[in-house]
Design a protein around this motif. Sequence first.
Motif, PDB file in Angstrom:
ATOM      1  N   ASN A   1       0.675  -1.222  -0.151  1.00 47.41           N
ATOM      2  CA  ASN A   1      -0.061   0.077  -0.066  1.00 47.41           C
ATOM      3  C   ASN A   1       0.777   1.195   0.043  1.00 47.41           C
ATOM      4  OD1 ASN A   1      -2.447  -1.139  -0.218  1.00 47.41           O
ATOM      5  ND2 ASN A   1      -3.030  -1.045   1.960  1.00 47.41           N
TER       6      ASN A   1
ATOM      7  N   LYS B   1       2.652   1.756  -3.017  1.00 48.93           N
ATOM      8  CA  LYS B   1       1.341   1.788  -4.192  1.00 48.93           C
ATOM      9  C   LYS B   1       0.689   3.321  -4.039  1.00 48.93           C
ATOM     10  CE  LYS B   1      -2.372  -0.697  -3.667  1.00 48.93           C
ATOM     11  NZ  LYS B   1      -3.219  -1.859  -3.848  1.00 48.93           N
TER      12      LYS B   1
ATOM     13  N   GLN C   1     -11.989   1.165  -1.223  1.00 48.39           N
ATOM     14  CA  GLN C   1     -11.043   1.997  -1.719  1.00 48.39           C
ATOM     15  C   GLN C   1     -11.222   3.472  -1.772  1.00 48.39           C
ATOM     16  OE1 GLN C   1     -11.241  -0.769  -5.461  1.00 48.39           O
ATOM     17  NE2 GLN C   1      -9.092  -1.800  -4.712  1.00 48.39           N
TER      18      GLN C   1
ATOM     19  N   THR D   1      -7.797  -4.768  -4.158  1.00 51.10           N
ATOM     20  CA  THR D   1      -8.949  -5.552  -3.913  1.00 51.10           C
ATOM     21  C   THR D   1      -9.924  -4.705  -2.926  1.00 51.10           C
ATOM     22  OG1 THR D   1      -8.209  -6.810  -2.203  1.00 51.10           O
ATOM     23  CG2 THR D   1      -8.159  -7.691  -4.492  1.00 51.10           C
ATOM     24  N   GLY D   2      -9.332  -3.843  -2.262  1.00 46.92           N
ATOM     25  CA  GLY D   2     -10.133  -3.172  -0.995  1.00 46.92           C
ATOM     26  C   GLY D   2     -10.354  -3.914   0.244  1.00 46.92           C
TER      27      GLY D   2
ATOM     28  N   LEU E   1      -6.558  -3.991   3.710  1.00 48.44           N
ATOM     29  CA  LEU E   1      -6.605  -3.240   5.317  1.00 48.44           C
ATOM     30  C   LEU E   1      -7.427  -4.277   6.312  1.00 48.44           C
ATOM     31  CD1 LEU E   1      -6.089   0.452   4.755  1.00 48.44           C
ATOM     32  CD2 LEU E   1      -4.359  -1.327   5.445  1.00 48.44           C
TER      33      LEU E   1
HETATM   34  P1  ADP Z   1      -6.329  -1.946  -2.004  1.00 50.58           P
HETATM   35  O1  ADP Z   1      -6.544  -3.433  -2.430  1.00 50.58           O
HETATM   36  O2  ADP Z   1      -7.159  -1.156  -2.707  1.00 50.58           O
HETATM   37  O3  ADP Z   1      -5.040  -1.365  -1.559  1.00 50.58           O
HETATM   38  P2  ADP Z   1      -6.660  -1.983   0.856  1.00 50.58           P
HETATM   39  O4  ADP Z   1      -7.674  -2.675   1.732  1.00 50.58           O
HETATM   40  O5  ADP Z   1      -5.365  -2.249   1.098  1.00 50.58           O
HETATM   41  O6  ADP Z   1      -7.329  -2.128  -0.511  1.00 50.58           O
HETATM   42  O7  ADP Z   1      -6.723  -0.381   0.947  1.00 50.58           O
HETATM   43  C1  ADP Z   1      -8.008   0.321   0.953  1.00 50.58           C
HETATM   44  C2  ADP Z   1      -7.734   1.781   0.550  1.00 50.58           C
HETATM   45  O8  ADP Z   1      -6.931   2.290   1.541  1.00 50.58           O
HETATM   46  C3  ADP Z   1      -6.780   2.052  -0.637  1.00 50.58           C
HETATM   47  O9  ADP Z   1      -7.676   1.929  -1.721  1.00 50.58           O
HETATM   48  C4  ADP Z   1      -6.292   3.335  -0.334  1.00 50.58           C
HETATM   49  O10 ADP Z   1      -7.541   4.137  -0.911  1.00 50.58           O
HETATM   50  C5  ADP Z   1      -6.359   3.447   0.981  1.00 50.58           C
HETATM   51  N1  ADP Z   1      -4.647   3.204   1.323  1.00 50.58           N
HETATM   52  C6  ADP Z   1      -4.335   2.093   1.949  1.00 50.58           C
HETATM   53  N2  ADP Z   1      -2.907   2.312   2.000  1.00 50.58           N
HETATM   54  C7  ADP Z   1      -2.683   3.632   1.836  1.00 50.58           C
HETATM   55  C8  ADP Z   1      -1.214   4.374   1.862  1.00 50.58           C
HETATM   56  N3  ADP Z   1      -0.246   4.099   2.343  1.00 50.58           N
HETATM   57  N4  ADP Z   1      -1.412   5.687   1.403  1.00 50.58           N
HETATM   58  C9  ADP Z   1      -2.660   5.977   0.836  1.00 50.58           C
HETATM   59  N5  ADP Z   1      -3.777   5.584   0.861  1.00 50.58           N
HETATM   60  C10 ADP Z   1      -3.561   4.144   1.501  1.00 50.58           C
END
Ligand code: ADP
Length: 744
Positions: free
Chosen positions: A634, A637, A680, A692-693, A696
């Motif tokens: 993340n 990303k 997301q 995939t959202g 976390l």
């Molecule tokens: P994805 O598979 O979309 O990354 P996650 O559950 O890992 O799904 O993350 C959910 C959302 O949280 C992400 O789509 C993003 O918008 C936000 N996010 C997660 N980590 C970060 C980060 N390090 N910086 C910014 N936004 C983040």
Amino acid sequence: MAVRGDRSVASLLSALAEAPDLASAASFLLTQIVDVTSASRACVFRIEASQENLRLVASSGFDPDPGPVSIALSDVSSPLIVATLAMAIVQGESPLGLHSFASLEPWIAFPMPQPRFRGAPESISVARGIELVGSPTVTVLPRSEARVGVAPAGVALIEGPISQTTIDDVVELLTLASPVLARVASLQDSRELVDRLGQQRDRLTLMVDSLPDPVVITSAANDIIAQNHRAERLLHARDDDSAGRRRAIELNNLLFTSFLSKAAMTGGAQSGSRELNLVDPDEGNDLLFEVLAHPLGERVGPEDAVLSVLRDVTDLRRAANELERQVQRVRQAEYTVRGERDRLNLVLENVADPILVTDQRSNIILMNDQAEQLFQIAEAEQRTRREVAAVRGNDTKFTSFISEFALLDDNARRERMSLIHPRSGLELPVEVVSGKVRNERGEPIAIVSVLHDLTRQVENERLYETLKRLNSSLEQRIREATADLAEQNARLQWQSQEVERANKLKSEFLASMSHELRTPINALIGYSALLLDGVLGDVTPKQRDALTRGRAAAEHLLALINDILDLAKIEAGKMPLHLEDVPLREVTLEVTQQIEPMVRKKQLDFAMHVSPDCPVIYSDRTKIKQVLLNLLSNAVKFTNTGRVSVDATAAPGGVRIDVVDTGIGIRQSDLQAIWEDFRQVDQSRTREFGGTGLGLSITRKLLERLGGSVTVQSNYGEGSTFSVYLPLRAPSGNASDVSTNSAS
Ligand code: ADP
């Protein structure tokens, strides 16, 4: 005396001198006169010792007896008085004017002289006598011879007529006999005087003796000349007295003498101390006397004799001392009372509450300023009708309360009362607390009352009542609401059970579905790879491109399915734990190596730091790796430029791993949402990098399973920090889900 011989004269005089009293002597002389004159009636008068009257002392021939006759010497119109005082023969033709001698005429009065002595009656001249008589029927004969050394003593009255010779004989007889008669009279007077004096003395002695105070007459030499009985008891020793009494009397004499000497020296007993201490010779106790001294002068005693009256003041002094003590006590009590009163006043004036003191008849006898404002009518010019009415009303209420209380036996009473404040006219609720003040016999003498202002209390009570009303209505509403809630709750509970059941069904469905999906997708990926590797013959660039896209889509699908599967497993409680010692340095390194190509591609700074004190924890290595991979991927990303780092340090009871990036950050409003399934925040990124959202959501659930937690801090546009906490030992949880390296 021509008619008689010398012998008869001598016997006459000696008979006279021997007469036992004046009356017999006068009678004897009268017989002589009658003998000489042959007069049928005669009598003798004498000047009384008091020299005030001429008194009949003997009479002869009168029938009836003339009785007592006396003529005042001052009655100089009387021929008998003239005859006596002028010492001249007076004769008259007419009656004398005296009742007893009415028929006596003519008469002749012969003066009876006596030797002159000091204090004897004064004679008058014959001329003066004639002048005084002033009556034609009365003749004053001139004196035959000048008689020196004689004084008037009386008169002999004889019935006339008498010849001149006889007159001369009578004169001669009286000249001789009169002085003797005077002697006899004076002797009798003296005797009578002695008797009288004796009687008088006895009376006085009795009087003095019966005095309770000792009375003493002393000479200049302080010797006792006379004393009364009471003094004798103290100062005079008798032969039959005991030795003790004698000594006491001796001592008393000594004390008395020394007192008198001192008094004489200091100029009389009047000045200086008049107190004399003596001893009671019979009882032996001390006696205290006050000495009143009177100098007597020579008339009564020897020169400088002093009469001392000793007043016994023993009891008086004792009483005086007692009185003085009483006075002192009273003064002390007065002082105490004054102090008490001052203190009381101070208290009364300084107490904020009104205080009143009333007597037994409920009259106010004392009150402080505060009470005065309620119970006293203001100055006449200031008072208003309303104030007067208020004060009267207050007084009536208070007095009736006090009178009622006074009748009771109780010691204290407390009652609420509503008064009116005269100035403001406002109602003043008070509580009257009254107590009785009793004297030492327990009788009530006053009532003290304190009035407490209840305005605030009454207001509070009113507020309290309102509050209570509000409260009970609120309670009612709450009860109703609670009932509603309970109903809702029950509904919700039912719903939640339903949801839980549905969720479980969902998870089970997902788990089986993922399995069913994963097999064909793996086949898709596998065959795509074979095709791309040219195992099944050459592929054109267009085919390659299509194959690549297809494979990517299949891989994404697989990842999605894997994630869903994980989540489903976790939610279904079917995620087994493999617990072992996990060295974090190793795990972190493995994850960074995995992420490294992505980092390089985006040309980001990367740093990894595991602090040396970071302990080895007992946990599930794979799940920790999955967590770190999720967070790191993340971070990379969502970071375009800048830096990504991972830091592991020791934390209380475990370790802490911070994954920090300088990426796009997360809005404050989104910080909650990112933990939800399939959530997301920024779809464009995901399109760019995939995702995939679920990452976390899975991360958090995994950590919960490992007994850890994850938190996020982020500043939108600046970067985010995800902090992981892992305990030293992961909870083993359900034993069936856990396998340990040591066990397996
Ligand atoms: P994805 O598979 O979309 O990354 P996650 O559950 O890992 O799904 O993350 C959910 C959302 O949280 C992400 O789509 C993003 O918008 C936000 N996010 C997660 N980590 C970060 C980060 N390090 N910086 C910014 N936004 C983040």
